[in-house]
Design a protein around this motif. Structure first.
Motif, PDB file in Angstrom:
ATOM      1  N   GLU A 192       0.850  -1.192   0.000  1.00 44.75           N
ATOM      2  CA  GLU A 192       0.000   0.000   0.000  1.00 44.75           C
ATOM      3  C   GLU A 192       0.886   1.242   0.000  1.00 44.75           C
ATOM      4  N   GLN A 193       0.625   2.142  -0.927  1.00 38.82           N
ATOM      5  CA  GLN A 193       1.422   3.366  -1.054  1.00 38.82           C
ATOM      6  C   GLN A 193       0.716   4.520  -0.345  1.00 38.82           C
ATOM      7  N   ILE A 194       1.425   5.151   0.604  1.00 31.70           N
ATOM      8  CA  ILE A 194       0.847   6.232   1.409  1.00 31.70           C
ATOM      9  C   ILE A 194       1.728   7.468   1.268  1.00 31.70           C
ATOM     10  N   PRO A 195       1.309   8.463   0.468  1.00 29.41           N
ATOM     11  CA  PRO A 195       2.137   9.649   0.273  1.00 29.41           C
ATOM     12  C   PRO A 195       1.965  10.661   1.409  1.00 29.41           C
ATOM     13  N   TYR A 196       2.967  11.521   1.574  1.00 25.68           N
ATOM     14  CA  TYR A 196       2.845  12.625   2.542  1.00 25.68           C
ATOM     15  C   TYR A 196       3.551  13.860   1.992  1.00 25.68           C
ATOM     16  N   ALA A 197       3.189  15.012   2.546  1.00 24.95           N
ATOM     17  CA  ALA A 197       3.782  16.287   2.145  1.00 24.95           C
ATOM     18  C   ALA A 197       3.959  17.153   3.400  1.00 24.95           C
ATOM     19  N   ILE A 198       4.224  18.435   3.211  1.00 23.28           N
ATOM     20  CA  ILE A 198       4.380  19.337   4.352  1.00 23.28           C
ATOM     21  C   ILE A 198       3.008  19.573   4.988  1.00 23.28           C
ATOM     22  N   PRO A 199       2.863  19.365   6.295  1.00 24.88           N
ATOM     23  CA  PRO A 199       1.558  19.562   6.934  1.00 24.88           C
ATOM     24  C   PRO A 199       1.219  21.046   7.066  1.00 24.88           C
ATOM     25  N   ALA A 200      -0.047  21.354   7.255  1.00 29.38           N
ATOM     26  CA  ALA A 200      -0.482  22.731   7.463  1.00 29.38           C
ATOM     27  C   ALA A 200       0.156  23.279   8.744  1.00 29.38           C
ATOM     28  N   HIS A 201       0.685  24.489   8.654  1.00 31.21           N
ATOM     29  CA  HIS A 201       1.386  25.074   9.795  1.00 31.21           C
ATOM     30  C   HIS A 201       1.485  26.582   9.616  1.00 31.21           C
ATOM     31  N   GLU A 202       1.919  27.256  10.665  1.00 30.14           N
ATOM     32  CA  GLU A 202       2.242  28.673  10.575  1.00 30.14           C
ATOM     33  C   GLU A 202       3.409  28.980  11.509  1.00 30.14           C
ATOM     34  N   VAL A 203       4.141  30.042  11.186  1.00 26.41           N
ATOM     35  CA  VAL A 203       5.261  30.485  12.019  1.00 26.41           C
ATOM     36  C   VAL A 203       4.910  31.850  12.592  1.00 26.41           C
ATOM     37  N   ARG A 204       4.922  31.949  13.925  1.00 29.60           N
ATOM     38  CA  ARG A 204       4.663  33.221  14.588  1.00 29.60           C
ATOM     39  C   ARG A 204       5.716  33.465  15.652  1.00 29.60           C
ATOM     40  N   ASP A 205       6.364  34.624  15.560  1.00 21.17           N
ATOM     41  CA  ASP A 205       7.361  35.029  16.564  1.00 21.17           C
ATOM     42  C   ASP A 205       8.438  33.959  16.763  1.00 21.17           C
ATOM     43  N   GLY A 206       8.888  33.355  15.661  1.00 19.43           N
ATOM     44  CA  GLY A 206       9.969  32.390  15.727  1.00 19.43           C
ATOM     45  C   GLY A 206       9.569  31.012  16.213  1.00 19.43           C
ATOM     46  N   ILE A 207       8.260  30.744  16.322  1.00 22.58           N
ATOM     47  CA  ILE A 207       7.773  29.431  16.755  1.00 22.58           C
ATOM     48  C   ILE A 207       6.864  28.870  15.671  1.00 22.58           C
ATOM     49  N   THR A 208       7.037  27.579  15.357  1.00 23.72           N
ATOM     50  CA  THR A 208       6.217  26.906  14.363  1.00 23.72           C
ATOM     51  C   THR A 208       5.059  26.191  15.057  1.00 23.72           C
ATOM     52  N   TYR A 209       3.847  26.368  14.500  1.00 15.98           N
ATOM     53  CA  TYR A 209       2.638  25.753  15.048  1.00 15.98           C
ATOM     54  C   TYR A 209       2.008  24.842  13.997  1.00 15.98           C
ATOM     55  N   LEU A 210       1.630  23.628  14.422  1.00 13.10           N
ATOM     56  CA  LEU A 210       0.865  22.738  13.556  1.00 13.10           C
ATOM     57  C   LEU A 210      -0.592  23.177  13.555  1.00 13.10           C
ATOM     58  N   LEU A 211      -1.204  23.183  12.377  1.00 14.81           N
ATOM     59  CA  LEU A 211      -2.615  23.527  12.249  1.00 14.81           C
ATOM     60  C   LEU A 211      -3.425  22.247  11.970  1.00 14.81           C
ATOM     61  N   PRO A 212      -4.706  22.197  12.333  1.00 14.03           N
ATOM     62  CA  PRO A 212      -5.505  23.313  12.855  1.00 14.03           C
ATOM     63  C   PRO A 212      -5.480  23.437  14.367  1.00 14.03           C
ATOM     64  N   GLN A 213      -4.767  22.549  15.068  1.00 13.83           N
ATOM     65  CA  GLN A 213      -4.828  22.539  16.530  1.00 13.83           C
ATOM     66  C   GLN A 213      -3.866  23.528  17.188  1.00 13.83           C
ATOM     67  N   HIS A 214      -3.063  24.216  16.375  1.00 10.95           N
ATOM     68  CA  HIS A 214      -2.091  25.196  16.873  1.00 10.95           C
ATOM     69  C   HIS A 214      -1.146  24.569  17.906  1.00 10.95           C
ATOM     70  N   THR A 215      -0.627  23.401  17.560  1.00 17.57           N
ATOM     71  CA  THR A 215       0.343  22.718  18.417  1.00 17.57           C
ATOM     72  C   THR A 215       1.711  23.361  18.243  1.00 17.57           C
ATOM     73  N   ALA A 216       2.246  23.931  19.308  1.00 17.80           N
ATOM     74  CA  ALA A 216       3.560  24.574  19.244  1.00 17.80           C
ATOM     75  C   ALA A 216       4.646  23.510  19.188  1.00 17.80           C
ATOM     76  N   LEU A 217       5.616  23.690  18.278  1.00 15.50           N
ATOM     77  CA  LEU A 217       6.715  22.744  18.113  1.00 15.50           C
ATOM     78  C   LEU A 217       8.026  23.350  18.591  1.00 15.50           C
ATOM     79  N   GLN A 218       8.944  22.476  18.978  1.00  8.71           N
ATOM     80  CA  GLN A 218      10.280  22.920  19.347  1.00  8.71           C
ATOM     81  C   GLN A 218      11.279  22.724  18.210  1.00  8.71           C
TER      82      GLN A 218
END
Length: 450
Positions: free
Chosen positions: A239-265
């Motif tokens: 089974e072939q399962i592709p992936y790409a860059i997930p939805a996210h945003e960068v604010r004040d030098g911090i990257t957040y996963l969307l839509p849950q706005h999970t802050a990443l380190q």
């Protein structure tokens, strides 16, 4: 079980030796030289050889197996005796398979991102106290060793390297694991001493797909067009399962996963891609996206992957393992995208056989364009050690397509230059799989003029 390691001091070899010792096996080993941290770790478990060198008396009829490291030569006297005696000789990837053939095997392959993807998966599984075995190419926070093999764990997570298994087994390591779930993060030509053309290199990944067990899963980056082509052309029953860059945003030098706005380190498109691959693996292992995000928010990165050495005012100093063209560009681009209002001084040490090859050097074209000051360092002693023709400033500037690149071949001169710069509102990125001629990077990071 009685196991003897020939070339026990290697990174994976000494960790496997410790893992088998902890499992209750009788482990011995030999090597002609062992550096830290391998020597200290082996000594802690009573596994450090009492004398360096190769000794035929180490090879005895009561050995259940001999594990051969890549560092050993074909004329190694212990290897020759083991062959003459007809003992079973494994490469370490072969033995990892032997220890995990009744488990679910997840194998992470690709030219870049393997260690980070594997580390992310381990972090999430550990967060939820899951029982698992693993093989990973870096020391991780919260994990004593880089290899764990037990009888109890139902699954093993394996970082699958495409380099050769052993001196007598010229197959790529990741061909030997027979994955149930596989990841390919991307393909960028490397190891030209073994795969002299891009076609040779690509074919290893085509074959890797064919080693996945029937009705297994292949998780792959669809952003890599070369990889996407070989996956879609594959006839393997997976089974072939592709992936790409997930939805996210960068604010004040911090990257957040969307839509849950999970802050990443962690940050950067390449790390977001790695994260998405890890998420899909964890989904196959029964961890949903919400739980995955809750765990991954505390992931600080694998060792030497955008490792923060110091941060003061508007200046951050990072150390990174990047050395190949694709890794170099991805790391520079990540730091520039995360800190759009800061300048970037980027310095790479060319250290590997591939990167020091004048023909392969052309693969670095335009990879440092995003840096405000680009620096290339080559320890002049490296050419003598590897018996290669030296490169000079003209070679580097021409291959990188940048006449402004600063070139150094002596560590003291490089350090003096870096200390002469004003790092106000400027980041420093130090990239190497070597050690910058022994330069104390932490001391440098703490003492820069900001």
């Amino acid at each position: 079980m009685r196991i003897h390691f020939i070339a026990i001091g290697g990174s994976a070899m000494h960790n496997l030796a410790i893992a088998l010792h902890k499992k209750g096996f009788k482990v011995t080993g030999s090597d002609d030289v062992i550096f830290e941290p391998s020597s200290g770790r082996l000594a802690n478990y009573g596994l450090l050889p009492t004398e360096f060198g190769w000794f035929e008396e180490n090879i005895t009829p009561d050995l259940d197996a001999v594990i051969l490291g890549m560092h050993a030569r074909l004329d190694n006297r212990e290897l020759l005796k083991a062959q003459a005696m007809g003992l079973k000789i494994y490469s370490y990837p072969e033995y990892i398979y032997e220890q995990s053939k009744d488990k679910l095997r997840v194998v992470i392959g690709g030219s870049h991102g393997k260690t980070t993807i594997t580390s992310m998966i381990l972090h999430v599984l550990n967060f939820y106290h899951r029982d698992f075995d693993y093989l990973v190419g870096a020391q991780l926070a919260g994990f004593e060793t880089m290899v764990k093999v037990t009888d109890s764990a139902p699954v093993i997570i394996i970082e699958g390297d495409e380099y050769l298994a052993s001196p007598i087994d010229r197959r790529p390591k990741f061909h030997l694991y027979k994955a149930n779930i596989a990841v390919i993060s991307g393909i960028a030509w490397d190891h030209i001493n073994v795969f002299p053309t891009f076609g040779d290199y690509i074919s290893q990944f085509t074959q890797f797909i064919e080693t996945i067990l029937p009705e297994g899963k292949l998780i792959y980056s669809e952003n890599d067009l070369e990889l996407k082509k070989i996956v879609l052309n594959s006839k393997a029953n997976v089974e072939q399962i592709p992936y790409a860059i997930p939805a996210h945003e960068v604010r004040d030098g911090i990257t957040y996963l969307l839509p849950q706005h999970t802050a990443l380190q962690v940050f950067g498109d390449h790390n977001l891609m790695n994260l998405n691959a890890a998420r899909l693996v964890c989904k196959e292992l029964g961890i949903n996206e919400v739980d995955f995000n809750a765990a991954i928010s505390s992931f600080t990165g694998a060792a030497k992957r955008l490792e923060l050495l110091n941060s003061k005012n508007q200046t951050s100093v990072y150390k990174d393992f990047a050395h190949s063209p694709s890794k170099l560009k991805a790391t520079i681009d990540a730091v520039k995208a995360q800190f759009t209002n800061r300048k970037l001084v980027a310095c790479i040490e060319l250290h590997t056989f591939s990167s020091l090859n004048k023909t392969f050097l052309e693969q670095y074209r335009d990879t440092m364009n995003e840096a405000d000051i680009a620096i290339v360092y080559i320890d002049e002693k490296t050419f003598k050690h590897k018996k290669m023709e030296p490169l000079d400033q003209t070679d580097v500037q021409t291959s990188f397509n940048d006449q402004d690149i600063k070139f150094f071949n002596e560590a003291g001169a490089l350090e003096s230059y870096l200390r002469s710069l004003n790092f106000e509102n400027t980041n420093l990125l130090l990239m190497s799989s070597g050690n910058f001629g022994g330069m104390d990077l932490v001391k440098l990071a703490l003492e820069l003029d900001v």
